[in-house]
Design a protein around this motif. Structure first.
Motif, PDB file in Angstrom:
ATOM      1  N   ALA A  18       0.827  -1.207   0.000  1.00 51.10           N
ATOM      2  CA  ALA A  18       0.000   0.000   0.000  1.00 51.10           C
ATOM      3  C   ALA A  18       0.861   1.256   0.000  1.00 51.10           C
ATOM      4  N   GLY A  19       1.973   1.210   0.734  1.00 48.27           N
ATOM      5  CA  GLY A  19       2.873   2.357   0.707  1.00 48.27           C
ATOM      6  C   GLY A  19       3.430   2.607  -0.670  1.00 48.27           C
ATOM      7  N   ALA A  20       3.781   1.523  -1.383  1.00 43.95           N
ATOM      8  CA  ALA A  20       4.293   1.676  -2.745  1.00 43.95           C
ATOM      9  C   ALA A  20       3.205   2.166  -3.689  1.00 43.95           C
ATOM     10  N   VAL A  21       1.958   1.734  -3.463  1.00 44.55           N
ATOM     11  CA  VAL A  21       0.847   2.249  -4.275  1.00 44.55           C
ATOM     12  C   VAL A  21       0.715   3.756  -4.091  1.00 44.55           C
ATOM     13  N   ALA A  22       0.812   4.214  -2.837  1.00 47.95           N
ATOM     14  CA  ALA A  22       0.719   5.660  -2.592  1.00 47.95           C
ATOM     15  C   ALA A  22       1.844   6.403  -3.304  1.00 47.95           C
ATOM     16  N   ALA A  23       3.066   5.889  -3.191  1.00 44.97           N
ATOM     17  CA  ALA A  23       4.195   6.526  -3.876  1.00 44.97           C
ATOM     18  C   ALA A  23       3.992   6.501  -5.378  1.00 44.97           C
ATOM     19  N   GLY A  24       3.523   5.355  -5.890  1.00 51.18           N
ATOM     20  CA  GLY A  24       3.286   5.250  -7.325  1.00 51.18           C
ATOM     21  C   GLY A  24       2.211   6.194  -7.804  1.00 51.18           C
ATOM     22  N   HIS A  25       1.152   6.332  -7.001  1.00 48.83           N
ATOM     23  CA  HIS A  25       0.071   7.240  -7.384  1.00 48.83           C
ATOM     24  C   HIS A  25       0.565   8.680  -7.445  1.00 48.83           C
ATOM     25  N   VAL A  26       1.509   9.031  -6.580  1.00 47.95           N
ATOM     26  CA  VAL A  26       2.029  10.401  -6.572  1.00 47.95           C
ATOM     27  C   VAL A  26       2.877  10.676  -7.805  1.00 47.95           C
ATOM     28  N   ILE A  27       3.759   9.743  -8.179  1.00 49.45           N
ATOM     29  CA  ILE A  27       4.709  10.072  -9.249  1.00 49.45           C
ATOM     30  C   ILE A  27       4.246   9.655 -10.635  1.00 49.45           C
ATOM     31  N   GLU A  28       3.175   8.829 -10.749  1.00 50.50           N
ATOM     32  CA  GLU A  28       2.823   8.318 -12.078  1.00 50.50           C
ATOM     33  C   GLU A  28       2.336   9.400 -13.026  1.00 50.50           C
ATOM     34  N   CYS A  29       1.866  10.524 -12.519  1.00 46.89           N
ATOM     35  CA  CYS A  29       1.428  11.605 -13.400  1.00 46.89           C
ATOM     36  C   CYS A  29       2.523  12.635 -13.629  1.00 46.89           C
ATOM     37  N   GLY A  30       3.755  12.216 -13.483  1.00 45.73           N
ATOM     38  CA  GLY A  30       4.875  13.063 -13.850  1.00 45.73           C
ATOM     39  C   GLY A  30       4.949  14.352 -13.067  1.00 45.73           C
ATOM     40  N   ALA A  31       5.087  15.462 -13.790  1.00 46.93           N
ATOM     41  CA  ALA A  31       5.378  16.748 -13.176  1.00 46.93           C
ATOM     42  C   ALA A  31       4.236  17.319 -12.344  1.00 46.93           C
ATOM     43  N   GLN A  32       3.080  16.674 -12.316  1.00 43.64           N
ATOM     44  CA  GLN A  32       2.032  17.127 -11.398  1.00 43.64           C
ATOM     45  C   GLN A  32       2.468  16.983  -9.940  1.00 43.64           C
ATOM     46  N   ALA A  33       3.457  16.144  -9.661  1.00 47.58           N
ATOM     47  CA  ALA A  33       3.958  15.986  -8.294  1.00 47.58           C
ATOM     48  C   ALA A  33       5.061  16.986  -7.965  1.00 47.58           C
TER      49      ALA A  33
END
Length: 564
Positions: free
Chosen positions: A182-197
């Motif tokens: 779940a922690g990796a999902v949260a990290a993945g959700h943050v960075i998967e949209c590129g520069a929006q993070a």
């Protein structure tokens, strides 16, 4: 392994910054570089590509990026994972092998398949889709990496899976290590949209220089916690606000379901970890749901549009005249759907002609390309010398273009193959989750005491509230957050569903649900049906609801002066 796994992302959509792959490979150390190339609209585009040539159906941009950077990635020891395979991951893997041979770069290439259900559409009761792809999870990617792959390409996996897979392989997580996953999902959700993070599309962009934002990195630890950051000396910013905004992007409630784990976003915490570094910790995970979501796209017909420019006086009367005339001209065989929108962009006593003008937009749809094509646009242009004073349009007459219709379905995860095709060509079947849990909403948390305010001021909501919005098919998701406990105590009582409807009248009559995330001082609104049949159908101005949050922030209401 005490050292974190450094996972960077270089693409948030098909068409993102081409140079990002090289920027990420040369900007600093990485272990894995990922890319998200797929979206609901992208699958439709790739489906149309496949209709023209069955050998296509993948993101051609990725192949060109690898032509420039495959050798560089190999030299730096950076493994690449991307969902650029789209509808044809095997075809992309073959193309990559040919490219590597041409470049003289020795790399091991693997792919993940099984998501494409188009051949089984009748079995599942799908109605003649152009594309039908289930969202797979991370374990096929992990299997490919454990077999030594340097490059892994997939079809339709969840966006976070391209990040979760490398972490699971690196740390040796088990299928039931739910908190780490779940922690990796949260990290993945943050960075998967590129520069929006990293400051892109950020509500409070005026507070710091943004420039051209660099792309994000997640430093993932063995327990699933992570630090979101970016390469030094790149543009943009990483702070708790940019990370919060991306956590809220295109979700529903506190439970964020993936095929491998359901992440509880109401359990995570954010903390500063230094300049351009934000730590995500405390994420709890649960067993995944027993079904997989399926993205369905079908061709819906043909569409066309014309925009009339109305200048000066009598705007409403001019709009009524041309509407009456055009509808009369089309009366013998009107298009199946006609949508009129008048945008009052005009100003009184304007100092430029453009500021004196309003825009009357008419969009049509029909199954017959001739009716939606020249029969419509020709009738509009024929009014040029016979309608309102100052008649002109923004573009010449055009032919109709096809549009798509998106829908989602859910199928038993055990009915969907998930296959890792290893670098040596051998195949490994990935079993579905042995433990599942039906997805449900969490109980609404207890509300804090309301903020007592003696003095208020009528101001735009965006002076104190950030927002990030987007689309999920025909629904819009609008997340809002504040940056202090006092502001949260005010917002959670003030911005109810009823107030939300009042501020955004377009949502009236549509189902609206509010989900609370107190740990983030945030809430997410889901508006069902506001986008019609999804972005590919172009049913609405701002068809992906990207600016819906900014409209909300621009609305005025009474805000306690103590918060301003």
């Amino acid at each position: 392994m005490s050292a974190p796994l450094r996972v960077g992302n270089a693409s948030g959509f098909y068409g993102d910054r081409f140079s990002a792959v090289r920027e990420m490979l040369t900007g600093g150390p990485l272990d894995v570089l990922t890319g998200d190339y797929l979206a609901e609209l992208t699958m439709l585009i790739l489906g149309r590509d496949r209709m023209k040539d069955p050998a296509r159906g993948y993101a051609k941009t990725f192949l060109r990026q690898m032509e420039e950077n495959l050798g560089l990635a190999k030299d730096k020891g950076v493994r690449i994972v991307a969902n650029a395979g789209g509808l044809n991951p095997a075809g992309l893997a073959d193309a990559l092998r040919e490219l590597a041979a041409k470049l003289g770069v020795e790399v091991k290439i693997a792919h993940v398949e099984g998501d494409d259900l188009i051949a089984r559409a009748d079995e599942f009761g799908f109605e003649k889709p152009l594309t039908a792809n289930a969202y797979l999870g991370a374990w096929g990617i992990a299997e490919c990496l454990k077999a030594g792959a340097d490059v892994v390409v997939t079809g339709r996996v969840t966006d976070a899976s391209v990040i979760v897979g490398p972490a699971a392989a690196h740390f040796g997580w088990a299928r039931d290590d739910y908190d780490a996953l779940a922690g990796a999902v949260a990290a993945g959700h943050v960075i998967e949209c590129g520069a929006q993070a990293t400051g892109g599309n950020y509500a409070f962009f005026r507070e710091q220089p943004i420039g051209v934002p660099g792309f994000p990195i997640a430093e993932i630890h063995a327990d699933g916690s992570s630090v979101i950051t970016k390469h030094p000396d790149t543009g943009g910013v990483v702070n708790t606000g940019t990370v919060t905004a991306q956590l809220l992007y295109e979700i529903t409630g506190a439970r964020y379901a993936n095929p491998d784990v359901t992440a509880r976003f109401d359990t995570l915490s954010l903390s500063d970890d230094g300049p351009d570094r934000v730590r995500i910790s405390g994420v709890r995970g649960e067993a995944p749901p027993p079904t997989l979501k399926v993205c369905l796209n079908r061709l819906g017909g043909f569409r066309n549009e014309t925009t009339f420019v109305l200048t000066g006086l009598d705007i409403e009367e001019k709009a009524a005249l041309v509407r009456e005339q055009l509808e009369g001209a089309l009366a013998k065989r009107p298009p199946a759907e006609v949508r009129w929108t008048l945008a009052r962009t005009d100003h009184a006593d304007a100092d430029t002609e453009e500021r004196a003008s309003a825009l009357l937009h008419v969009a049509v749809k029909d199954n017959d390309p001739k009716i939606a094509g020249r029969a419509f646009s020709g009738a509009a242009i024929e009014l040029a010398l016979a309608s309102y004073p100052g008649f002109h349009v923004t573009a010449p007459p055009s032919d109709a273009s096809p549009f798509g219709v998106y829908s989602a379905a859910f199928v038993d995860a055990a009915a969907v193959p998930h296959v890792a095709v290893l670098p040596d060509g051998s195949k490994v079947d990935i079993a579905p989750a042995s433990e599942t849990l039906e997805l449900s909403e969490v109980d609404e948390p207890a509300l804090p005491e309301p903020l007592q305010a003696d003095k208020v001021r009528r101001v735009p909501l965006g002076l104190v509230v950030g927002a990030r919005s987007g689309d999920k098919g025909g629904n819009a998701n609008l997340g809002v957050w504040v940056r202090s406990e006092e502001a949260w105590r005010w917002l959670v009582h003030r911005l109810t569903v009823g107030e939300f409807r009042r501020l955004l009248p377009e949502t009236e009559g549509l189902p609206v649900t509010r989900h609370l995330l107190p740990n983030l001082w945030a809430m997410n609104f889901v508006v069902e049906g506001i986008l019609g049949d999804g972005v590919a159908s172009q049913a609405r101005f701002d068809p992906q609801a990207k600016a819906l949050g900014e409209w909300l922030r621009a609305r005025e209401l009474d805000v306690p002066e103590a918060l301003l």
